[in-house]
Design a protein around this motif. Structure first.
Motif, PDB file in Angstrom:
ATOM      1  N   LEU A  30      52.618  13.760  54.483  1.00  0.00           N
ATOM      2  CA  LEU A  30      52.755  14.792  53.065  1.00  0.00           C
ATOM      3  C   LEU A  30      52.693  13.788  51.878  1.00  0.00           C
ATOM      4  O   LEU A  30      52.918  12.678  51.895  1.00  0.00           O
ATOM      5  CB  LEU A  30      54.003  15.235  52.547  1.00  0.00           C
ATOM      6  N   GLU A  31      51.425  14.719  51.301  1.00  0.00           N
ATOM      7  CA  GLU A  31      51.400  13.663  50.412  1.00  0.00           C
ATOM      8  C   GLU A  31      51.993  14.140  49.058  1.00  0.00           C
ATOM      9  O   GLU A  31      52.515  15.152  48.375  1.00  0.00           O
ATOM     10  CB  GLU A  31      49.526  14.789  48.985  1.00  0.00           C
ATOM     11  N   ASN A  32      52.381  12.465  48.485  1.00  0.00           N
ATOM     12  CA  ASN A  32      53.500  12.889  47.201  1.00  0.00           C
ATOM     13  C   ASN A  32      52.935  12.753  45.745  1.00  0.00           C
ATOM     14  O   ASN A  32      52.708  12.245  44.592  1.00  0.00           O
ATOM     15  CB  ASN A  32      54.104  11.082  47.149  1.00  0.00           C
ATOM     16  N   SER A  33      51.784  14.285  45.829  1.00  0.00           N
ATOM     17  CA  SER A  33      51.918  14.769  44.632  1.00  0.00           C
ATOM     18  C   SER A  33      52.927  15.661  43.670  1.00  0.00           C
ATOM     19  O   SER A  33      53.648  16.578  44.367  1.00  0.00           O
ATOM     20  CB  SER A  33      50.643  15.727  44.840  1.00  0.00           C
ATOM     21  N   ILE A  34      52.358  15.950  42.260  1.00  0.00           N
ATOM     22  CA  ILE A  34      53.572  16.998  41.182  1.00  0.00           C
ATOM     23  C   ILE A  34      53.616  17.758  41.933  1.00  0.00           C
ATOM     24  O   ILE A  34      54.248  19.105  41.802  1.00  0.00           O
ATOM     25  CB  ILE A  34      52.678  16.482  40.604  1.00  0.00           C
ATOM     26  N   SER A  35      52.891  18.607  43.069  1.00  0.00           N
ATOM     27  CA  SER A  35      52.420  20.021  43.119  1.00  0.00           C
ATOM     28  C   SER A  35      52.795  20.231  44.235  1.00  0.00           C
ATOM     29  O   SER A  35      53.385  21.361  44.819  1.00  0.00           O
ATOM     30  CB  SER A  35      50.831  20.714  43.495  1.00  0.00           C
ATOM     31  N   LEU A  36      53.939  19.102  45.377  1.00  0.00           N
ATOM     32  CA  LEU A  36      54.117  19.415  46.334  1.00  0.00           C
ATOM     33  C   LEU A  36      55.406  20.148  46.302  1.00  0.00           C
ATOM     34  O   LEU A  36      55.498  21.014  47.187  1.00  0.00           O
ATOM     35  CB  LEU A  36      55.000  17.800  47.028  1.00  0.00           C
ATOM     36  N   PRO A  37      56.414  20.348  45.381  1.00  0.00           N
ATOM     37  CA  PRO A  37      57.663  21.330  45.681  1.00  0.00           C
ATOM     38  C   PRO A  37      57.216  22.430  45.585  1.00  0.00           C
ATOM     39  O   PRO A  37      57.877  23.476  46.643  1.00  0.00           O
ATOM     40  CB  PRO A  37      58.218  21.004  44.425  1.00  0.00           C
ATOM     41  N   ILE A  38      55.865  23.429  45.913  1.00  0.00           N
ATOM     42  CA  ILE A  38      55.259  24.279  45.697  1.00  0.00           C
ATOM     43  C   ILE A  38      54.384  24.688  47.466  1.00  0.00           C
ATOM     44  O   ILE A  38      54.114  25.589  47.105  1.00  0.00           O
ATOM     45  CB  ILE A  38      54.430  24.954  44.410  1.00  0.00           C
ATOM     46  N   GLY A  39      54.839  23.813  48.071  1.00  0.00           N
ATOM     47  CA  GLY A  39      54.045  23.995  48.867  1.00  0.00           C
ATOM     48  C   GLY A  39      52.043  23.102  48.995  1.00  0.00           C
ATOM     49  O   GLY A  39      51.612  23.868  49.323  1.00  0.00           O
ATOM     50  N   SER A  40      52.029  22.382  48.141  1.00  0.00           N
ATOM     51  CA  SER A  40      50.555  22.044  48.323  1.00  0.00           C
ATOM     52  C   SER A  40      49.797  20.925  49.379  1.00  0.00           C
ATOM     53  O   SER A  40      48.488  20.776  49.744  1.00  0.00           O
ATOM     54  CB  SER A  40      49.978  21.049  47.351  1.00  0.00           C
ATOM     55  N   SER A  41      50.858  20.255  49.708  1.00  0.00           N
ATOM     56  CA  SER A  41      50.472  19.231  51.045  1.00  0.00           C
ATOM     57  C   SER A  41      50.560  20.023  52.045  1.00  0.00           C
ATOM     58  O   SER A  41      51.356  20.995  52.602  1.00  0.00           O
ATOM     59  CB  SER A  41      51.677  18.272  51.471  1.00  0.00           C
TER      60      SER A  41
END
Length: 732
Positions: A501-512
């Motif tokens: 999983l990519e630890n990006s700012i949009s991770l919480p809304i399902g970008s990974s």
């Protein structure tokens, strides 16, 4: 002499100081180096001048000079390119370091469903039962004439054949001939994938050279005949002969050999059980190739042209091809940690598949795509269904296995969108929040990025239960700022996600990106009360002698709790509310408590519904293989409709299991619903979908006892013969 004036003067001359002696020493060294360099340079200059004077005798003029300079430059750049390409090919050689690289994937597997009925076969038999010299000469000649006529004359890469193919393709204005040798194709089958890229071709070429250096031509040819994919889910000419013609490979006719050799190019396109006219036309081309290669005469092939091969009719068979591919991979993984299985390669595997549920899953996906696919610009879908402990009972990896063997349920990675949010909320519940905790739904900024809600509006202060029910985007982002995205990733891995999983700012809304099978397994953790439920396909493995090599209930460790039970109860209550009053109302099932979460990504590229009951966890994905946008397909539309169509059938006529922490009588819709009785449901069902574990064990034990009785009776009649499972089935 003592009064000699000269000696007195010498006494007055001062001796050199130490510093002067050091200086003179280094000056001497400098002089020596300068002299040596000068002499060396002079000698080299004389040598070069002499060499140049000698070469002047051979100096090319006119066109020959241009050709020689071109050849010289070509050799220089060729050597540089060779070194660069060799560097790119290094990763491919890692696979050749294993001593068992020829046998790692050599399995002949007969797969049974969860009830013990055969559902398909997979694998390759690499043993002495059908050595190369016993394979029909017609099949060997057809293979060489079609795939590599110069096989015995090249060293793995055929530059003559490649040049000829380039010329023919240029004349035809398209690809009509391939330049890959038989050895290159084997290298791809053994070590690489079907990826079409320059790096793969580089690796393939070097591995072909390596195979030629380590194996004889006969060994390479035998491996190719055993490893080539022949369509219909079978590999190798031995399995293909049984599948297509129901005969031993030794008994193949010329017409049948030509038909099998025609499968190498495009097995799914020319498979006779899918398109017999195309298979026969391709076989006719193979016969022409044999004549052109001077391996046979026209008179020898005329009989095969007039009497083409007739394949076994398998039009009524609907094998769970995607599931079988995945199950074979699971067998290989199991063999790496099971020494007994690693030694015995011919096995029978009882799987978790429920054939009735598999048929319904295929039907549900195909029906929704046929009715809505063109209208909504969605041409692909995938589905995975499992019981809450991870046993996969149905799998749809795509719309048509004949058109594409790529398993979208297992191997495709797509953005989950809002269906990822339960990972965020369960992490919040384990870090001090609760369903009634209030968080403000208002704009939130992380740098230059700000998430937007689907409705483009904000609700202000809301509870977490309402936020997840309405799939608000700002809330999970705010939660991630509070306790950190690292904890969300840790929870997701613990629940069952396996890809990075990519630890990006949009991770919480399902970008990974995630896979369908991982999402079904992760949600199964909610369905079973908080235990990790990795997906599995294998219940039992037996060798060719009937000896049990693996039994899951004995050989696997106990389940691991990964989520607190009380937090799972809270999450289940919310996700039931998503189905009852949120974005997944189309997933409701009469008389059944269902929970789940929809997911829709940017530009409507991916649409998900991942849901569960006390009996099953099922994930559904819709989209396009080329990542193009659909026509506003959301998780609450086609995926939820497919899920409902499949799950309603799956719960027909079975004992319903309560969802952890959720009481059906507390749900107004279910309290008012008129549910059918168990007897009424059974009357309309073709067979029970899932038996109780105790019932399964009892039936299996009865079957085993009956087999032993039949074997004992047969032994009394003939001590030298023991009936097989097929004999037992016939006796029944």
């Amino acid at each position: 002499m003592a009064n000699d004036p000269l000696s007195k003067n010498e006494d007055r001359i001062p001796k050199p100081r130490l510093l002067d002696r050091i200086r003179r020493f280094f000056l001497g060294i400098d002089a020596f180096v300068d002299t040596a360099l000068w002499k060396t340079g002079t000698a080299l200059r004389r040598i070069i001048e002499g060499y140049d004077a000698y070469l002047r005798r051979f100096r090319a003029k006119g066109i020959w000079r241009g050709l020689s300079e071109l050849a010289s430059d070509g050799l220089t750049f060729g050597l540089i390119g060779f070194v660069v390409v060799l560097a790119f090919a290094q990763p491919a050689f890692e696979a050749t370091r294993y001593s068992d690289w020829k046998t790692t994937d050599d399995f002949a597997v007969t797969f049974l469903d969860r009830f013990g009925k055969e559902i398909g076969r997979r694998g390759i038999v690499l043993n002495d039962s059908v050595p190369l010299e016993e394979i029909p000469d017609s099949l060997v000649k057809a293979t060489l004439a079609t795939e590599d006529r110069r096989f015995f004359y090249h060293f793995g890469i055929d530059f003559v054949g490649t040049f000829r193919a380039m010329v023919e393709n240029a004349r035809a204005g398209g690809v009509v001939q391939g330049g890959s040798t038989l050895t290159q194709q084997l290298a791809k089958n053994l070590f690489l994938t079907n990826e079409r890229s320059l790096s793969r071709k580089i690796k393939e070429a070097y591995l072909a050279l390596w195979l030629e250096a380590n194996l004889s031509k006969q060994e390479i040819l035998k491996l190719y005949l055993d490893r080539a994919y022949m369509g219909g889910g079978v590999f190798g000419v031995t399995a293909a002969a049984e599948f297509y013609f129901n005969k031993n490979v030794r008994e193949l006719t010329l017409a049948e050999s030509a038909m099998l050799a025609g499968l190498y190019k495009a097995p799914t396109k020319f498979a006779p059980h899918i398109n017999l006219p195309a298979a026969r036309a391709r076989a006719n081309e193979v016969l022409t190739n044999m004549v052109q290669a001077e391996l046979l005469t026209e008179g020898q092939v005329i009989g095969a042209r007039r009497n083409p091969a007739l394949a076994v009719d398998r039009s009524q068979e609907q094998l769970p091809e995607y599931f079988l591919d995945w199950a074979l991979d699971e067998v290989k993984k199991l063999a790496r940690r099971n020494p007994a299985l690693a030694k015995d390669r011919i096995v029978t595997v009882r799987t978790t598949l429920d054939p009735a549920l598999q048929r319904q899953a295929d039907l549900a996906v195909e029906t929704i795509l046929r009715e809505n696919g063109k209208l909504r610009d969605a041409n692909s879908a995938a589905l995975v269904s499992m019981v809450p402990d991870g046993a996969v009972v149905a799998m749809v990896g795509g719309r048509s296995y004949g058109e594409s063997q790529f398993n979208r349920a297992v191997n495709a990675l797509r953005q989950p969108g809002s269906s990822f949010k339960p990972f965020v909320y369960i992490t919040a519940f384990m870090n001090g929040y609760g369903p009634d905790s209030i968080v403000s739904d208002r704009p939130v900024w992380i740098g230059n990025w700000s998430p937007k809600n689907y409705t483009r509006s904000y609700r202000g202060p809301v509870s977490l239960k309402l936020a997840l029910t309405k799939s608000i985007n700002t809330i999970p982002v705010r939660l991630s700022i509070d306790f950190g995205r690292e904890k969300i990733i840790e929870t997701a891995y613990a629940m069952g996600l396996t890809h990075e999983l990519e630890n990006s700012i949009s991770l919480p809304i399902g970008s990974s990106e995630v896979s369908v099978i991982d999402m079904a397994a992760s949600y199964a953790t909610f369905a079973n009360g908080g235990y990790k439920a990795p997906a599995y396909a294998i219940l039992e493995v037996k060798n060719s002698d009937g000896k049990v090599l693996y039994r899951r209930e004995q050989d696997e460790p106990d389940r691991i709790r990964v989520l607190p039970e009380d937090k799972v109860f809270e999450m289940n209550d919310i996700l039931v509310n998503v189905v009852e009053a949120g974005t997944a109302r189309r997933a409701r099932i009469d008389g059944v408590v269902a929970a789940g979460k929809t997911g829709t990504t940017n530009a409507y590229r991916d649409a998900w519904f991942v849901g569960y009951t006390g009996n099953f966890s099922t994930a559904v994905w819709f989209g396009n293989d080329d990542f193009t946008s659909t026509r506003r397909v959301t998780g609450g539309s086609l995926p939820a409709m497919t899920w409902q169509k499949y799950m309603a059938f799956a719960h027909n006529g079975i004992e319903l299991v309560n969802m952890p922490g959720v009481a059906a009588e507390n749900l107004p819709r279910l309290a008012r619903a008129q549910t059918t009785t168990l007897a009424e449901s059974t009357a309309t069902s073709s067979q029970p979908r899932v038996l109780k574990r105790r019932t399964q064990r009892l039936l299996l034990q009865i079957g085993e006892d009956l087999r032993q009785l039949v074997a004992q009776e047969a032994t009394r009649a003939d001590n030298t013969t023991v009936p097989s499972s097929n004999d037992y089935a016939a006796a029944q």
